[in-house]
Design an enzyme around this catalytic site. Structure first.
Site, mmCIF file in Angstrom:
data_model
loop_
_atom_site.group_PDB
_atom_site.id
_atom_site.type_symbol
_atom_site.label_atom_id
_atom_site.label_comp_id
_atom_site.label_asym_id
_atom_site.label_seq_id
_atom_site.Cartn_x
_atom_site.Cartn_y
_atom_site.Cartn_z
ATOM 1 N N GLY A 66 -2.523 8.500 4.623
ATOM 2 C CA GLY A 66 -2.635 9.948 4.722
ATOM 3 C C GLY A 66 -2.154 10.712 3.503
ATOM 4 N N LYS A 67 -2.164 10.083 2.334
ATOM 5 C CA LYS A 67 -1.736 10.783 1.111
ATOM 6 C C LYS A 67 -2.586 12.011 0.834
ATOM 7 C CE LYS A 67 -2.315 7.406 -1.750
ATOM 8 N NZ LYS A 67 -2.853 6.470 -0.740
ATOM 9 N N THR A 68 -3.906 11.843 0.960
ATOM 10 C CA THR A 68 -4.808 12.966 0.674
ATOM 11 C C THR A 68 -4.621 14.081 1.701
ATOM 12 O OG1 THR A 68 -6.412 11.435 -0.306
ATOM 13 C CG2 THR A 68 -7.211 13.621 0.312
ATOM 14 N N LYS B 11 -5.552 13.381 -9.484
ATOM 15 C CA LYS B 11 -5.609 11.992 -9.030
ATOM 16 C C LYS B 11 -6.093 11.184 -10.222
ATOM 17 C CE LYS B 11 -6.715 8.971 -5.252
ATOM 18 N NZ LYS B 11 -6.741 8.938 -3.779
ATOM 19 N N GLY C 216 -1.401 9.285 -5.852
ATOM 20 C CA GLY C 216 -1.664 7.907 -6.223
ATOM 21 C C GLY C 216 -2.848 7.336 -5.467
ATOM 22 N N ALA C 217 -3.102 6.040 -5.688
ATOM 23 C CA ALA C 217 -4.134 5.302 -4.961
ATOM 24 C C ALA C 217 -3.444 4.127 -4.275
ATOM 25 C CB ALA C 217 -5.216 4.809 -5.915
ATOM 26 N N GLY C 218 -3.535 4.075 -2.950
ATOM 27 C CA GLY C 218 -2.827 3.016 -2.234
ATOM 28 C C GLY C 218 -1.331 3.237 -2.253
#
Length: 220
Positions: free
Chosen positions: A16-18, A39, A111-113
């Protein structure tokens, strides 16, 4: 504004970062603050970057500015390099970050992941946060299994010398019995009282929850 930027990282992918980034950016925009989104690398991009497009719909940014590096496969950035053969410069990414930092009152970096996901060989999001001087917010799941993932992410972050602003436990529904005790145990293990975010229909959280997230991110 006491803080200029923050890295939204997580215990895993799909946590749920986004969603959390969206609610922080939306609230800052409503407050009249000139907020930007960055990003550095987005993967699983079939046509346009989905995360970047969603956030840029609020900030009004050009996608090239907000998401400069993209890979089509749903992999880590480093795996994207290995599979797709497209490399990029870490120096150029940092230069873009610094430009955005000057352009906006506050910058949300996503970030990503998870935090240990490699961006390049021997360089992950914890290294990026350290190099860019970013404090971090850890997003984790609400339900069963989150204690181990959250604690390991927190411990790794502090072992790298990062400042953890807070832990956001996302997706509380009340169905999983562990949801009652997970925040208590995470606080005991880390010394940080998590912000509990309910699962909602759509994208927008209740204003009171959004304000907690903004206070955590910006130190307003």
């Amino acid at each position: 504004m006491k803080r200029k930027s923050v890295l939204i990282t997580a215990t895993d992918t799909g946590v749920g970062k986004t969603f959390i980034s969206y609610n922080i950016v939306l609230t800052l925009k409503e407050m009249g603050i000139r907020v930007g989104y960055f990003k550095p690398v987005e993967t699983d991009v079939k046509d346009v970057p989905a995360d970047g497009s969603l956030l840029c719909s609020i900030t009004g940014q050009d996608l090239e500015e907000a998401v400069p590096i993209r890979y089509s496969l749903p992999l880590s950035p480093y795996a994207g390099i290995l599979e797709e053969g497209k490399d990029f410069s870490l120096d150029a990414l940092k230069e873009q970050y610094l430009k955005l930092l000057e352009r906006y009152d506050f910058l949300v970096v996503e970030g990503a992941g998870g935090i240990a996901v490699p961006i390049k060989r021997d360089y992950n999001y914890a290294d990026l946060a350290k190099d860019w001087g970013l404090d971090i917010i850890i997003v984790s799941r609400a339900g069963l299994g989150t204690i181990n993932h959250t604690y390991l992410t927190y411990f790794y972050a502090i072992s790298k010398g990062l400042n953890v602003l807070g832990i956001v436990m996302n997706g509380f529904e009340g169905r999983d019995v562990s949801e009652r005790t997970n925040p208590i145990i995470v606080e005991e293990l880390t010394g940080i009282k998590p912000i509990k975010v309910p699962k909602v229909e759509g994208l927008v959280l209740d204003r009171s929850v959004r304000e907690k997230l903004v206070t955590l991110a910006t130190n307003l």
